[in-house]
Structures are given as C-alpha cells and as structure tokens.
Design a protein around this motif. Structure first.
Motif, PDB file in Angstrom:
ATOM      1  N   ASN A   1       0.844  -1.205   0.000  1.00  0.00           N
ATOM      2  CA  ASN A   1       0.000   0.000   0.000  1.00  0.00           C
ATOM      3  C   ASN A   1       0.875   1.249   0.000  1.00  0.00           C
ATOM      4  O   ASN A   1       2.099   1.144  -0.057  1.00  0.00           O
ATOM      5  CB  ASN A   1      -0.999  -0.021   1.164  1.00  0.00           C
ATOM      6  CG  ASN A   1      -0.329   0.029   2.529  1.00  0.00           C
ATOM      7  OD1 ASN A   1       0.271   1.022   2.902  1.00  0.00           O
ATOM      8  ND2 ASN A   1      -0.414  -1.067   3.266  1.00  0.00           N
TER       9      ASN A   1
ATOM     10  N   ALA B   1      -0.270   9.516  -4.734  1.00  0.00           N
ATOM     11  CA  ALA B   1      -1.504  10.100  -5.278  1.00  0.00           C
ATOM     12  C   ALA B   1      -1.321  10.659  -6.684  1.00  0.00           C
ATOM     13  O   ALA B   1      -2.260  10.679  -7.468  1.00  0.00           O
ATOM     14  CB  ALA B   1      -2.013  11.199  -4.348  1.00  0.00           C
TER      15      ALA B   1
ATOM     16  N   VAL C   1       5.938   4.340   1.579  1.00  0.00           N
ATOM     17  CA  VAL C   1       6.618   5.465   2.222  1.00  0.00           C
ATOM     18  C   VAL C   1       7.541   4.972   3.341  1.00  0.00           C
ATOM     19  O   VAL C   1       8.708   5.369   3.418  1.00  0.00           O
ATOM     20  CB  VAL C   1       5.589   6.485   2.771  1.00  0.00           C
ATOM     21  CG1 VAL C   1       6.242   7.504   3.695  1.00  0.00           C
ATOM     22  CG2 VAL C   1       4.881   7.187   1.614  1.00  0.00           C
TER      23      VAL C   1
ATOM     24  N   LYS D   1      -1.680   3.485  -4.911  1.00  0.00           N
ATOM     25  CA  LYS D   1      -2.970   3.920  -5.462  1.00  0.00           C
ATOM     26  C   LYS D   1      -3.221   3.507  -6.931  1.00  0.00           C
ATOM     27  O   LYS D   1      -3.739   2.442  -7.166  1.00  0.00           O
ATOM     28  CB  LYS D   1      -3.161   5.417  -5.250  1.00  0.00           C
ATOM     29  CG  LYS D   1      -3.372   5.750  -3.772  1.00  0.00           C
ATOM     30  CD  LYS D   1      -4.059   7.082  -3.545  1.00  0.00           C
ATOM     31  CE  LYS D   1      -4.481   7.237  -2.101  1.00  0.00           C
ATOM     32  NZ  LYS D   1      -3.649   8.102  -1.283  1.00  0.00           N
TER      33      LYS D   1
HETATM   34  C1  LIG Z   1      -2.991   7.844   0.101  1.00  0.00           C
HETATM   35  C2  LIG Z   1      -1.611   8.308   0.248  1.00  0.00           C
HETATM   36  C3  LIG Z   1      -0.679   7.578   1.006  1.00  0.00           C
HETATM   37  C4  LIG Z   1      -1.051   6.352   1.801  1.00  0.00           C
HETATM   38  O1  LIG Z   1      -1.483   5.304   1.003  1.00  0.00           O
HETATM   39  P1  LIG Z   1      -2.339   4.110   1.671  1.00  0.00           P
HETATM   40  O2  LIG Z   1      -2.440   3.105   0.592  1.00  0.00           O
HETATM   41  O3  LIG Z   1      -3.665   4.710   2.042  1.00  0.00           O
HETATM   42  O4  LIG Z   1      -1.587   3.643   2.852  1.00  0.00           O
HETATM   43  C5  LIG Z   1       0.627   8.024   1.031  1.00  0.00           C
HETATM   44  N1  LIG Z   1       0.990   9.125   0.363  1.00  0.00           N
HETATM   45  C6  LIG Z   1       0.132   9.856  -0.364  1.00  0.00           C
HETATM   46  C7  LIG Z   1       0.619  11.051  -1.111  1.00  0.00           C
HETATM   47  C8  LIG Z   1      -1.210   9.480  -0.435  1.00  0.00           C
HETATM   48  O5  LIG Z   1      -2.074  10.225  -1.119  1.00  0.00           O
END
Ligand SMILES: *Cc1c(COP(=O)(O)O)cnc(C)c1O
Length: 450
Positions: free
Chosen positions: A112, A255, A117, A281
């Motif tokens: 995910n 994102a 990150v 995502k």
């Molecule tokens: C959504 C998002 C995350 C986290 O992703 P998940 O799959 O919800 O853990 C990290 N960084 C950014 C920029 C995001 O938009």
C-alpha cells in the motif's frame, strides 16, 4: 434502512468516518461498476468522481485488466517473495524502471501507500548508517503534507485534523511551511512570487544537513492536505537543495502517479530526479492493493555486502508483490499504451481547466486550482478576508449530500471540494460532472449557512 445496511452498521467500523454520521448518512451499497460509474443495489448510478479514493485509472470493469487478473489467478495467487519470485513481479519491475524518471533502477514492493513510504524512510535512514554517516537520522517534510496513516508515515505528515491526537507517538522530524499559494506563508501573490516560502527549508538544510537523511514531499500536488497545487519551480528548487546539501529526495507519488497530472509522474513536469519514488494507489488502476518504492543503484549498493556486515535491509510485508496485484499493474501499464491514455486526456484537460475557471465567480469560492485531471475548489465564508467556514458548519458534508442526489461523489477534504477523475472519463461525462458541481456550489450561498 435495509437489512444489508443494518448489518453493515452493526459489524463494520468504516475508515475516516465519524460513525455517528452514519445514522444520517448510511453507507451506500455498491453492487457493480463499469467505466466511471458505480451502481448501487437499487440500480442508481454515481459517477466515480474521485476515482475510488484516487485509485481508479482506466475505469471499472476494464476487460483487459480483468483478463490479466483471471489469467494470473489460474496459475498462481500468491507466493512468498523472499527466496522465490514470479514473472508478473519481474515484468512489472522492469516496466516501472523503464517509465520512472531519473536513475531509479531498483524496485522494492510492498502492499500500500503507507508501506511504500515507510520503505523509503527506512532505506534512506539505513543508507546513512551503512555508509558511516550515523548522525543523518532526521527527515524534513512539509506542513499539510500527507504520507499515510502508519506511525512512521504520520510522523512526517502534517495534516493536523487527522494526526493531532497521535502526535505524542511521533518520532521527531523537521517541518517546513507548505507552498500553499492561496494562503501564501509569505503573504505574496502569484505575480510577485519568488518562491520565498522555500527559505526556511533552505536554512534548515544549510544548518542541519549533517543530521538530515532525506526530504520527503508530494510532487506538485499535496493531495490529502487539500489538493494544494504548488509551482513547479518550488519542487525544482527542493530537488536542487537536496542535491547541494547531500540529503535524499523522496518523492511520494502515491496520489500523483499514473497519469493524474497529465504526465505519467508529476515530477516529470519539472524533470526532478528523486533518490526514491513511492508508488501505490493508481499502480493497479485501482483493482488490487500494491505498493512500490524505487531507488537508485547507488543506494542499493550501500546494502549489498556479506551477511555478517549487517547491511541487509530487514524489512518486508507479507503480501509484497502479490502476483495478482502485479498482473493487474502490468495490464494497467499496457492499457496506457494501447489506449493512448495520456494523449487522450491531453485533449480533455484544457476543457476541464477552462470550465473550472468559471467557479471563481461564485460567492463562496475562495480559490480554484487544477492540474491534469484533478481540480479543487476551496470554499470560504468570506471571499475578501478568506475567512474559512467553521468546522461545525459542515459545508463539505452538505455539498457531499447534495452531490449524491445528483449522481456525484463530492467527498470533501474539509472545506475543499475536489474532482479527481478517472482517466477513462468521456468528454460528455466530464461536462455533466462539471455542470452539476457548478449548480450545487452555486446553490449554497453564504446566506443559508448557519
Ligand atoms: C494515500 C496516500 C498515502 C497512503 O497510502 P495508503 O495506501 O492509504 O496507505 C501516502 N501518500 C500519499 C501522497 C497518499 O495520497
């Protein structure tokens, strides 16, 4: 309330939801989806105007992606990824290396965005440990930045509404002001902007680079922070500063990746070359969970040693590089080529943006910003003073409610209404969505707000 929803509310705790609100706004039961439309159990449809939380790219129920998933399932659904590998992950890694910018040559999979990150943070941290610069242990991130909900990712995020309560848990890090042009931290306007807001980041790097492992930020669009779109020049300068002061540049494209901004990756707009890029995502076009962290050969080499040197990256996630997710991602990337997705949306984007300009005239619209297939409208109580609506006015929620009646999902970020459209959207659908959104916001005048 029908039985399914009763059961839902009896057993389920939904994410990012004040469950008390569900008494008034019970969740909507979705049974199927096609293209940009979601269908509920009563046959109503909704445009997926926020791409199922910014994930969907080529539309729901896409035959090409579905076929790849089914084929993969016929052979292998999952296998451990240490000591074993599989073709879908190999194909995907090769493809990601070829389409990402700069010198990113190695792919570390997870499942995910938060884990993508965390992986980058830990790799950057350990890189400096492995190479003998032990004091480089801190991270710099932006106010209003968002990097996920695990404790490490929260520590370097800055969306107070989400994270304030957890702050005693965070590791310490440095924060720099967000390049939030509408509420410019320097009190400037676009015409006299000289990217002065970068100064405190520059000072920090100058003084503390011996303690800093990396700078992490979302390139060009700070998404969860309110779809804050900032000048490319800012990103360019951050990249230069990271290079000058010998700290890693981590770009969180979770994102912004996979076409949302009009290019495959947001950092391509300014030719920034990161040391790490975090992806999730849209990577599978929103079909299945998957995360990936790419880095350079130089960083990879700092971990490559005899086992007893203790330089191994001891990190992993159980569903790392899941074969079905990987197959969906490979198929999604093929669809970009086969359908010429980026050139198709290249023609839609100007239509989208020029329509959005019309929103500026509305009385409660303080700011309109857009990039690629993302557009945001910041609502204010007072246009002149930029006074925001109070939390308890729930302006976003009320617009959301109105949106649902008109087949739109205008799930707000505080007082910011946004569209994050799937790239499969047709011109006619786009026009309908914009027209309806305009009517809805127009129907809310200051006078009817408590
Ligand atoms: C959504 C998002 C995350 C986290 O992703 P998940 O799959 O919800 O853990 C990290 N960084 C950014 C920029 C995001 O938009």
């Amino acid at each position: 309330m029908d039985n399914w929803i009763k059961k839902d509310l009896k057993y389920i705790w939904h994410p990012y939801t004040q469950m008390k609100d569900c008494r008034r706004f019970p969740p909507i039961l979705i049974e199927r989806a096609k293209g940009a439309k979601l269908y509920d159990d009563k046959g109503n449809f909704y445009y997926d105007t926020i791409s199922s939380w910014w994930c969907n790219v080529h539309g729901h129920n896409h035959p090409r992606i579905k076929k790849a998933i089914k084929q993969q399932l016929d052979n292998l659904e999952h296998v451990l990824f240490a000591g074993f590998t599989h073709k879908s992950a190999i194909l995907l890694a090769e493809k990601l290396v070829s389409i990402t910018p700069g010198n990113l040559k190695r792919v570390f999979f997870s499942d995910n965005g938060s884990t993508a990150v965390e992986t980058a943070l830990k790799m950057s941290f350990q890189y400096w440990q492995n190479t003998g610069r032990r004091k480089k242990t801190k991270f710099v991130s932006l106010d209003r930045g968002y990097h996920g909900d695990t404790v490490g990712a929260m520590s370097i995020s800055g969306v107070d509404l989400f994270n304030e309560v957890f702050s005693p848990l965070f590791f310490s890090s440095f924060k720099a002001p967000a390049p939030y042009c509408y509420l410019c931290p320097e009190g400037k306007s676009i015409s006299d902007c000289n990217i002065d807001c970068i100064k405190s980041l520059e000072t920090l790097l100058k003084k503390k680079n011996n303690e800093i492992a990396a700078v992490i930020l979302e390139p060009l669009i700070m998404a969860a922070g309110g779809m804050i779109i900032y000048p490319g020049e800012y990103l360019k300068r951050v990249a230069e500063l990271a290079g000058r002061y010998n700290v890693h540049l981590i770009l969180d494209e979770v994102a912004t990746g996979f076409g949302r901004t009009g290019k495959m990756f947001a950092c391509e707009h300014v030719n920034a070359k990161p040391d790490f890029i975090c992806l999730s995502k849209g990577i599978t076009s929103g079909y299945l969970p998957l995360g990936a962290t790419l880095t350079t050969e130089k960083i990879y080499r700092a971990f490559y040693a005899d086992y007893e040197e203790k330089k191994t990256f001891f990190h992993g996630h159980t569903y790392t590089a899941n074969p079905v997710s990987s197959a969906a991602a490979v198929a999604s990337l093929s669809v970009f080529e086969e359908e010429g997705t980026l050139s198709r949306i290249g023609k839609l984007i100007p239509v989208f943006h020029s329509y959005l300009e019309r929103f500026r005239g509305l009385s409660i619209v303080g700011d309109v910003r857009y990039m690629g297939m993302i557009g945001a409208i910041e609502l204010v109580k007072d246009k002149i003073t930029k006074k925001p609506f109070a939390l308890k006015e729930r302006i976003g929620l009320r617009i959301y409610e109105e949106g649902l009646k008109r087949k739109l999902i205008l799930r707000p970020l505080g007082n910011i209404i946004y569209l994050n459209l799937p790239l499969c959207i047709s011109k006619a659908e786009l026009k309908f969505i914009l027209e309806e959104t305009f009517q809805i916001i127009n129907s809310f005048d200051n006078s009817i707000c408590v």
